[in-house]
Design an enzyme around this catalytic site. Structure first.
Site, mmCIF file in Angstrom:
data_model
loop_
_atom_site.group_PDB
_atom_site.id
_atom_site.type_symbol
_atom_site.label_atom_id
_atom_site.label_comp_id
_atom_site.label_asym_id
_atom_site.label_seq_id
_atom_site.Cartn_x
_atom_site.Cartn_y
_atom_site.Cartn_z
ATOM 1 N N ARG A 161 0.829 -1.207 0.000
ATOM 2 C CA ARG A 161 0.000 0.000 0.000
ATOM 3 C C ARG A 161 0.862 1.255 0.000
ATOM 4 N NH1 ARG A 161 -3.031 -3.182 3.808
ATOM 5 N NH2 ARG A 161 -5.092 -3.738 2.990
ATOM 6 N N SER A 162 2.038 1.176 0.623
ATOM 7 C CA SER A 162 2.939 2.325 0.675
ATOM 8 C C SER A 162 4.374 1.835 0.703
ATOM 9 C CB SER A 162 2.653 3.190 1.913
ATOM 10 O OG SER A 162 2.835 2.433 3.097
ATOM 11 N N ARG A 217 -3.977 -15.939 -0.166
ATOM 12 C CA ARG A 217 -5.361 -16.403 -0.240
ATOM 13 C C ARG A 217 -5.695 -16.724 -1.687
ATOM 14 N NH1 ARG A 217 -5.417 -17.532 4.274
ATOM 15 N NH2 ARG A 217 -6.700 -16.743 5.994
ATOM 16 N N GLU A 246 -11.392 -23.848 -1.582
ATOM 17 C CA GLU A 246 -10.792 -24.933 -0.798
ATOM 18 C C GLU A 246 -11.868 -25.713 -0.050
ATOM 19 O OE1 GLU A 246 -7.915 -23.115 1.776
ATOM 20 O OE2 GLU A 246 -6.795 -22.242 0.104
ATOM 21 N N HIS A 264 -2.952 -25.855 1.557
ATOM 22 C CA HIS A 264 -3.041 -24.745 2.513
ATOM 23 C C HIS A 264 -2.299 -25.107 3.802
ATOM 24 C CE1 HIS A 264 -5.602 -20.999 3.631
ATOM 25 N NE2 HIS A 264 -4.420 -20.981 4.227
#
Length: 298
Positions: A161-162, A217, A246, A264
């Site tokens: 994001r930054s 994910r 899943e 997973h």
């Protein structure tokens, strides 16, 4: 003194279930209204409708760090606390990301199957060192992956994001990050902000020599677009620990020998699961004893 009622909302490891059963009265399925605590895995779904059925609920303790299936606003509105198990699974997930990256490029799973079947002559793999490695998401896990990937990388890049105070190159746009990478590793949270963020256009930017690794994910990837890109040779391979639905894994992915699949299991080490179990129990114990929570999110 009566033990508090606790609702299990997803499958959890047997040792955690046994430990909870010593402290609480466990419920599954249709819960009684007196449930005061809820425990589930990182893929648990908790919405306002479920909360409406649990007027006495005080705390949700998740066995994991994923919470994109949790309606945080609904929890806040009800004053229900939420705890996760951060940090203790970071190193294990990062280890698996590197293992998948190496396994895809050096054809570890495919060559294992070849030798077990009596074969020997195998197609050439790809050199894993000196490649451009991009990491999408530089939270705890992404940072741990970057530290492990740096010795392999010719160039190490990241998207977040930054920009972070790290020595690696910041590329804020995921399409640009894919275009600048030979290996793209996904380590960002799930949720609407990142849903299907890796689409056909991003995969095309990664290119026919590129490899995708996902330990985040399944929702981050347009799975149909990924299958098409792999089938058409628009990317070279993928290492996947997570999937869109899943535990269902598309037959097309299972049939591809340029894809390495894991169920997973990023946090699935004896040490990691023991520490995760301890954190779930410690948070619940603290709540019911009136002490500060150990790892609260809310």
């Amino acid at each position: 003194m009566a033990r508090p009622d606790l609702l299990l909302i997803s499958s959890i490891p047997t040792p955690l279930r046994a430990a909870l059963a010593e402290r609480y009265t466990l419920h599954e399925g249709d819960p009684p209204p007196g449930v005061r605590a809820m425990v589930g895995g990182g893929t648990a779904r908790i919405d306002a409708a479920l909360l409406d059925r649990l007027p006495a609920l005080e705390i949700v303790a998740l066995h994991g760090i994923g919470h994109d299936g949790v309606d945080l606003a609904a929890l806040r509105a009800r004053g229900v606390r939420l705890t996760l198990t951060p940090d203790v699974l970071t190193e294990d997930v990062a280890d698996l990301a590197i293992a998948l990256m190496l396994a895809v490029q050096r054809r570890v799973a495919a060559n294992d199957a070849l030798v077990r079947g009596g074969g020997w002559a195998a197609p050439l793999g790809r050199r894993a060192s000196g490649r451009r490695i991009g990491i999408f998401g530089l939270g705890r896990i992404g940072h741990a992956i970057a530290l492990r990937a740096a010795p392999f990388a010719g160039t190490l890049l990241y998207g977040a994001r930054s920009e972070k105070p790290v020595p690696w190159r910041f590329v804020p746009d995921i399409a640009a990050l894919a275009g600048a990478s030979d290996v793209l590793i996904l380590a960002a949270p799930g949720g609407e902000e990142t849903r299907a963020i890796v689409d056909a256009a991003v995969l095309d930017r990664l290119g026919p020599q590129g490899v995708l690794v996902n330990v985040a994910r399944g929702s981050l990837v347009d799975e149909d677009a990924l299958i098409a890109a792999l089938a058409e040779g628009r990317i070279a391979g993928a290492g996947l620990d997570v999937f869109a639905n899943e535990p269902q894994v598309p037959a097309a992915l299972r049939a591809m020998d340029q894809v390495v699949l894991a169920p997973h299991q990023g946090s699935a080490t004896e040490e990691g699961r023991m520490q995760m179990r301890a954190l779930v129990l410690a948070n619940l114990d603290a709540h019911f004893a009136g002490r500060p929570l150990v790892t609260p999110l809310l």
